[in-house]
Design a protein around this motif. Structure first.
Motif, PDB file in Angstrom:
ATOM      1  N   TYR A 158      21.253  19.749  34.243  1.00  0.00           N
ATOM      2  CA  TYR A 158      22.370  19.782  33.290  1.00  0.00           C
ATOM      3  C   TYR A 158      23.505  18.838  33.695  1.00  0.00           C
ATOM      4  O   TYR A 158      24.208  18.319  32.830  1.00  0.00           O
ATOM      5  N   VAL A 159      23.645  18.570  34.980  1.00  0.00           N
ATOM      6  CA  VAL A 159      24.596  17.543  35.422  1.00  0.00           C
ATOM      7  C   VAL A 159      24.116  16.167  34.955  1.00  0.00           C
ATOM      8  O   VAL A 159      24.897  15.362  34.432  1.00  0.00           O
ATOM      9  N   ILE A 160      22.835  15.896  35.113  1.00  0.00           N
ATOM     10  CA  ILE A 160      22.277  14.611  34.669  1.00  0.00           C
ATOM     11  C   ILE A 160      22.456  14.444  33.163  1.00  0.00           C
ATOM     12  O   ILE A 160      22.811  13.361  32.688  1.00  0.00           O
ATOM     13  N   ILE A 161      22.226  15.507  32.415  1.00  0.00           N
ATOM     14  CA  ILE A 161      22.435  15.446  30.959  1.00  0.00           C
ATOM     15  C   ILE A 161      23.889  15.106  30.655  1.00  0.00           C
ATOM     16  O   ILE A 161      24.181  14.265  29.799  1.00  0.00           O
ATOM     17  N   ALA A 162      24.823  15.720  31.364  1.00  0.00           N
ATOM     18  CA  ALA A 162      26.250  15.472  31.122  1.00  0.00           C
ATOM     19  C   ALA A 162      26.648  14.058  31.510  1.00  0.00           C
ATOM     20  O   ALA A 162      27.501  13.452  30.860  1.00  0.00           O
ATOM     21  N   VAL A 174      19.324  30.289  34.168  1.00  0.00           N
ATOM     22  CA  VAL A 174      20.481  29.391  34.313  1.00  0.00           C
ATOM     23  C   VAL A 174      20.904  28.893  32.934  1.00  0.00           C
ATOM     24  O   VAL A 174      22.090  28.891  32.596  1.00  0.00           O
ATOM     25  N   ARG A 175      19.945  28.517  32.134  1.00  0.00           N
ATOM     26  CA  ARG A 175      20.229  28.049  30.773  1.00  0.00           C
ATOM     27  C   ARG A 175      20.925  29.137  29.959  1.00  0.00           C
ATOM     28  O   ARG A 175      21.905  28.878  29.263  1.00  0.00           O
ATOM     29  N   GLU A 176      20.429  30.363  30.040  1.00  0.00           N
ATOM     30  CA  GLU A 176      21.028  31.474  29.307  1.00  0.00           C
ATOM     31  C   GLU A 176      22.456  31.769  29.783  1.00  0.00           C
ATOM     32  O   GLU A 176      23.319  32.109  28.975  1.00  0.00           O
ATOM     33  N   ILE A 177      22.688  31.634  31.076  1.00  0.00           N
ATOM     34  CA  ILE A 177      24.040  31.860  31.605  1.00  0.00           C
ATOM     35  C   ILE A 177      25.002  30.798  31.077  1.00  0.00           C
ATOM     36  O   ILE A 177      26.121  31.115  30.675  1.00  0.00           O
ATOM     37  N   TYR A 199      12.717  22.447  26.598  1.00  0.00           N
ATOM     38  CA  TYR A 199      13.828  22.885  25.752  1.00  0.00           C
ATOM     39  C   TYR A 199      14.326  21.700  24.926  1.00  0.00           C
ATOM     40  O   TYR A 199      14.164  20.540  25.328  1.00  0.00           O
ATOM     41  N   PRO A 200      14.945  21.956  23.781  1.00  0.00           N
ATOM     42  CA  PRO A 200      15.386  20.853  22.913  1.00  0.00           C
ATOM     43  C   PRO A 200      16.275  19.838  23.630  1.00  0.00           C
ATOM     44  O   PRO A 200      16.173  18.634  23.386  1.00  0.00           O
ATOM     45  N   GLU A 201      17.161  20.277  24.510  1.00  0.00           N
ATOM     46  CA  GLU A 201      18.076  19.369  25.214  1.00  0.00           C
ATOM     47  C   GLU A 201      17.436  18.700  26.426  1.00  0.00           C
ATOM     48  O   GLU A 201      17.994  17.771  26.995  1.00  0.00           O
ATOM     49  N   GLY A 215      20.380  24.944  21.288  1.00  0.00           N
ATOM     50  CA  GLY A 215      19.110  24.913  20.579  1.00  0.00           C
ATOM     51  C   GLY A 215      18.796  23.575  19.950  1.00  0.00           C
ATOM     52  O   GLY A 215      17.789  23.439  19.268  1.00  0.00           O
ATOM     53  N   THR A 216      19.671  22.584  20.183  1.00  0.00           N
ATOM     54  CA  THR A 216      19.427  21.243  19.657  1.00  0.00           C
ATOM     55  C   THR A 216      19.362  20.251  20.817  1.00  0.00           C
ATOM     56  O   THR A 216      19.762  20.544  21.939  1.00  0.00           O
ATOM     57  N   LYS A 217      18.899  19.062  20.510  1.00  0.00           N
ATOM     58  CA  LYS A 217      18.822  17.991  21.507  1.00  0.00           C
ATOM     59  C   LYS A 217      20.210  17.623  22.034  1.00  0.00           C
ATOM     60  O   LYS A 217      20.362  17.147  23.158  1.00  0.00           O
ATOM     61  N   ALA A 218      21.240  17.863  21.265  1.00  0.00           N
ATOM     62  CA  ALA A 218      22.609  17.486  21.636  1.00  0.00           C
ATOM     63  C   ALA A 218      23.298  18.489  22.555  1.00  0.00           C
ATOM     64  O   ALA A 218      24.420  18.248  22.994  1.00  0.00           O
ATOM     65  N   TRP A 219      22.642  19.624  22.872  1.00  0.00           N
ATOM     66  CA  TRP A 219      23.319  20.619  23.711  1.00  0.00           C
ATOM     67  C   TRP A 219      23.583  20.052  25.092  1.00  0.00           C
ATOM     68  O   TRP A 219      22.687  19.612  25.794  1.00  0.00           O
ATOM     69  N   ASN A 220      24.855  20.049  25.474  1.00  0.00           N
ATOM     70  CA  ASN A 220      25.320  19.500  26.744  1.00  0.00           C
ATOM     71  C   ASN A 220      26.336  20.489  27.313  1.00  0.00           C
ATOM     72  O   ASN A 220      27.537  20.300  27.185  1.00  0.00           O
TER      73      ASN A 220
END
Length: 126
Positions: free
Chosen positions: A113-117, A48-51, A29-31, A63-68
């Motif tokens: 998603y926690v790691i991304i944040a 999970v991503r859709e939720i 995925y982009p992010e 839909g972008t690399k910046a999605w957090n």
């Protein structure tokens, strides 16, 4: 931001828990900042991503690399506790553990998603 009484549910026909740990997503995925993807289907990661998107979390960057999606709740440098349901080894009316425990594929997606944040700063405890 999440409304206080908001509940989001997703259901897809024919979707089951993946069996190939460590439960990488099926798509880059982009992010998603890593190069690991599964050769097996992992519809749970996608769900999970859709939720997270359906909850309107960071939707402007979806839909972008910046999605957090957890960025409004988790800041770099924090310590984050993830507490999945892993309490019992049996249920009197169920023959498998899926009715009792959080499957690793769900935990994996949330952890990513926690790691991304956290953006490389802080720690996560499971």
């Amino acid at each position: 931001m999440i409304a206080e009484s908001q509940v989001v549910v997703t259901k897809k026909e024919g979707v089951g828990y993946p069996s190939d740990a460590p439960f990488h997503p099926s798509f880059a995925y982009p992010e998603y900042p890593w190069s690991y993807v599964s050769v097996s289907d992992n519809s749970v990661y996608e769900s999970v991503r859709e939720i997270l998107y359906a909850m309107n979390l960071g939707s402007a960057a979806y839909g972008t690399k910046a999605w957090n999606p957890l960025g409004d709740f988790i800041r770099p440098g924090q310590t984050i506790l993830i507490k999945p349901n892993l309490v019992m080894d049996r249920h009197p009316r169920c023959e498998n553990l899926f009715c009792l425990v959080t499957h690793g594929s769900v935990v994996r997606a949330i952890m990513d998603y926690v790691i991304i944040a956290l953006q490389g700063k802080g720690r996560m405890v499971v």
